[in-house]
Design an enzyme around this catalytic site. Sequence first.
Site, PDB file in Angstrom:
ATOM      1  N   GLU A  18       0.928 -11.681 -10.626  1.00 39.48           N
ATOM      2  CA  GLU A  18      -0.207 -11.271  -9.789  1.00 39.48           C
ATOM      3  C   GLU A  18      -1.475 -11.960 -10.286  1.00 39.48           C
ATOM      4  OE1 GLU A  18      -0.209  -7.234  -8.531  1.00 39.48           O
ATOM      5  OE2 GLU A  18      -2.346  -7.053  -8.925  1.00 39.48           O
ATOM      6  N   HIS A 183      -1.491   9.130  -9.538  1.00 41.87           N
ATOM      7  CA  HIS A 183      -2.778   8.607  -9.071  1.00 41.87           C
ATOM      8  C   HIS A 183      -3.868   9.596  -9.471  1.00 41.87           C
ATOM      9  CE1 HIS A 183      -6.044   7.720  -6.162  1.00 41.87           C
ATOM     10  NE2 HIS A 183      -5.692   6.476  -6.445  1.00 41.87           N
TER      11      HIS A 183
HETATM   12  C1  LIG Z   1       0.271  -2.551  -7.687  1.00 39.76           C
HETATM   13  C2  LIG Z   1      -1.171  -2.247  -7.342  1.00 39.76           C
HETATM   14  C3  LIG Z   1      -1.976  -3.228  -6.792  1.00 39.76           C
HETATM   15  C4  LIG Z   1      -3.309  -2.952  -6.439  1.00 39.76           C
HETATM   16  N1  LIG Z   1      -4.076  -3.951  -5.878  1.00 39.76           N
HETATM   17  C5  LIG Z   1      -5.337  -3.674  -5.448  1.00 39.76           C
HETATM   18  C6  LIG Z   1      -6.134  -4.667  -4.787  1.00 39.76           C
HETATM   19  O1  LIG Z   1      -5.704  -5.820  -4.620  1.00 39.76           O
HETATM   20  N2  LIG Z   1      -7.361  -4.328  -4.351  1.00 39.76           N
HETATM   21  C7  LIG Z   1      -7.863  -3.070  -4.534  1.00 39.76           C
HETATM   22  O2  LIG Z   1      -8.995  -2.821  -4.106  1.00 39.76           O
HETATM   23  N3  LIG Z   1      -7.138  -2.101  -5.149  1.00 39.76           N
HETATM   24  C8  LIG Z   1      -5.900  -2.378  -5.621  1.00 39.76           C
HETATM   25  N4  LIG Z   1      -5.153  -1.399  -6.247  1.00 39.76           N
HETATM   26  C9  LIG Z   1      -5.774  -0.094  -6.517  1.00 39.76           C
HETATM   27  C10 LIG Z   1      -5.560   0.921  -5.371  1.00 39.76           C
HETATM   28  O3  LIG Z   1      -6.225   0.479  -4.214  1.00 39.76           O
HETATM   29  C11 LIG Z   1      -6.107   2.251  -5.873  1.00 39.76           C
HETATM   30  O4  LIG Z   1      -5.309   2.771  -6.903  1.00 39.76           O
HETATM   31  C12 LIG Z   1      -6.394   3.304  -4.811  1.00 39.76           C
HETATM   32  O5  LIG Z   1      -7.169   4.324  -5.444  1.00 39.76           O
HETATM   33  C13 LIG Z   1      -5.161   3.978  -4.220  1.00 39.76           C
HETATM   34  O6  LIG Z   1      -4.453   3.143  -3.429  1.00 39.76           O
HETATM   35  P1  LIG Z   1      -3.036   3.571  -2.801  1.00 39.76           P
HETATM   36  O7  LIG Z   1      -2.618   2.499  -1.902  1.00 39.76           O
HETATM   37  O8  LIG Z   1      -2.132   4.049  -3.852  1.00 39.76           O
HETATM   38  O9  LIG Z   1      -3.554   4.839  -1.914  1.00 39.76           O
HETATM   39  P2  LIG Z   1      -2.822   6.001  -1.143  1.00 39.76           P
HETATM   40  O10 LIG Z   1      -1.362   5.836  -1.093  1.00 39.76           O
HETATM   41  O11 LIG Z   1      -3.549   6.140   0.151  1.00 39.76           O
HETATM   42  O12 LIG Z   1      -3.140   7.257  -2.076  1.00 39.76           O
HETATM   43  C14 LIG Z   1      -4.485   7.516  -2.489  1.00 39.76           C
HETATM   44  C15 LIG Z   1      -4.589   8.971  -2.945  1.00 39.76           C
HETATM   45  O13 LIG Z   1      -4.488   9.833  -1.805  1.00 39.76           O
HETATM   46  C16 LIG Z   1      -3.375  10.708  -1.924  1.00 39.76           C
HETATM   47  N5  LIG Z   1      -2.819  10.792  -0.572  1.00 39.76           N
HETATM   48  C17 LIG Z   1      -2.028   9.878   0.043  1.00 39.76           C
HETATM   49  N6  LIG Z   1      -1.783  10.276   1.317  1.00 39.76           N
HETATM   50  C18 LIG Z   1      -2.452  11.433   1.496  1.00 39.76           C
HETATM   51  C19 LIG Z   1      -2.619  12.333   2.600  1.00 39.76           C
HETATM   52  N7  LIG Z   1      -2.024  12.107   3.775  1.00 39.76           N
HETATM   53  N8  LIG Z   1      -3.407  13.423   2.430  1.00 39.76           N
HETATM   54  C20 LIG Z   1      -4.024  13.689   1.248  1.00 39.76           C
HETATM   55  N9  LIG Z   1      -3.885  12.881   0.154  1.00 39.76           N
HETATM   56  C21 LIG Z   1      -3.122  11.777   0.300  1.00 39.76           C
HETATM   57  C22 LIG Z   1      -2.466  10.110  -2.975  1.00 39.76           C
HETATM   58  O14 LIG Z   1      -1.731  11.096  -3.675  1.00 39.76           O
HETATM   59  C23 LIG Z   1      -3.483   9.430  -3.888  1.00 39.76           C
HETATM   60  O15 LIG Z   1      -4.049  10.374  -4.775  1.00 39.76           O
HETATM   61  C24 LIG Z   1      -3.840  -1.649  -6.657  1.00 39.76           C
HETATM   62  C25 LIG Z   1      -3.035  -0.666  -7.235  1.00 39.76           C
HETATM   63  C26 LIG Z   1      -1.714  -0.954  -7.596  1.00 39.76           C
HETATM   64  C27 LIG Z   1      -0.876   0.112  -8.243  1.00 39.76           C
END
Ligand SMILES: Cc1cc2nc3c(=O)[nH]c(=O)nc-3n(C[C@H](O)[C@H](O)[C@H](O)COP(=O)(O)OP(=O)(O)OC[C@H]3O[C@@H](n4cnc5c(N)ncnc54)[C@H](O)[C@@H]3O)c2cc1C
Length: 316
Positions: A18, A183
Amino acid sequence: MKVIDHINAAKDTLISFEVLPPLKGKGIEALYRHLDPLMEFKPSFINVTYHRSEHVFKKNADGTFQKVVVRKRPGTESICAAIMNRYNVDTVPHLICGGFGINETEDALINLHYLGIDNVLVLRGDAAKNESTFEPEPGGHKYAVDLLRQVMNLNSGIYLEEELRDTHKTKFCIGVAGYPEKHFEAPNMDTDLQYLKNKVDAGADYIITQMFFDNACFHSFVKSCRAIGITVPIIPGLKPITTKKQLTILPKTFYIDLPNDLSAEILKCKSDEEVAQVGTEWLLEQSKDLKRAGVPVLHYYTLGKPDVVVNVVKNL
Ligand SMILES: Cc1cc2nc3c(=O)[nH]c(=O)nc-3n(C[C@H](O)[C@H](O)[C@H](O)COP(=O)(O)OP(=O)(O)OC[C@H]3O[C@@H](n4cnc5c(N)ncnc54)[C@H](O)[C@@H]3O)c2cc1C
């Protein structure tokens, strides 16, 4: 080729890396110099992170401040295309909800599709620097699962303009993020896992995890995922430690723990060269254990430290 097809066709654990887009104004050559030594390991795919714009305050000549929007690391989609052309390797652009309306997201996906990029890692993104909690754009997606559904719709030929007829279907393979140590916003692990399962049930092909330094966390995370019916491949995300400062920065930024044995060894180091040596050995042991456990891919966050990752991967 799709990430999931690489995994399904593999006879052994694969390697992936990455990278970050360069800082604006720096050009792409430094990124190529970063990638050149890594390419000898024939990674199956290269992820490129996405960085949303930030609001910053600039001081005017008269002493007042002006709010301006800056984007420090633009170009994720075009960098993916450039890497693909230069190295003939599959690329995975990260796509986030933050800062995007649904129309911009659709346009970005169409651009990626035209470029021949069949993979995306869909994420929510973090809160903007000036916000305490994540706020979607007006009409934008609140959670990664909502963005994922938009990609799935496009894969079924469903565009935002419903009146379009005989539409072309995209064929994105979709990855999502998982958190072996939870998270930081989730009230507990079970709830977080349930939301992860929602992403998989909505169509995610695989999961890539947040970095972790204690393999026991990863193994227990995989077990918990399997127990609630998550069956897709789970790819461990691995990061080298190279400086003493990371002992405090990593837990603060990524809400992860560093195991006692690792932090004790790092604290004994007299220079960052010694830390990098400890970090390399730790990462190598982690990688060997995960490979023995049969993980589908070892995914390395190389972030400016290709030499450490080279030293690990060549000794696997
Ligand atoms: C492998 C990896 C790569 C990453 N790359 C980037 C990047 O390129 N750019 C960047 O800006 N960030 C990046 N991140 C960081 C990421 O964007 C953050 O960790 C962000 O806070 C959460 O993203 P997520 O997609 O896990 O969110 P989600 O899956 O949407 O979850 C976010 C939070 O909401 C909760 N949640 C999910 N669905 C619901 C619902 N329906 N109702 C209530 N709560 C809910 C989850 O439990 C979690 O606490 C990366 C993280 C990882 C692990």
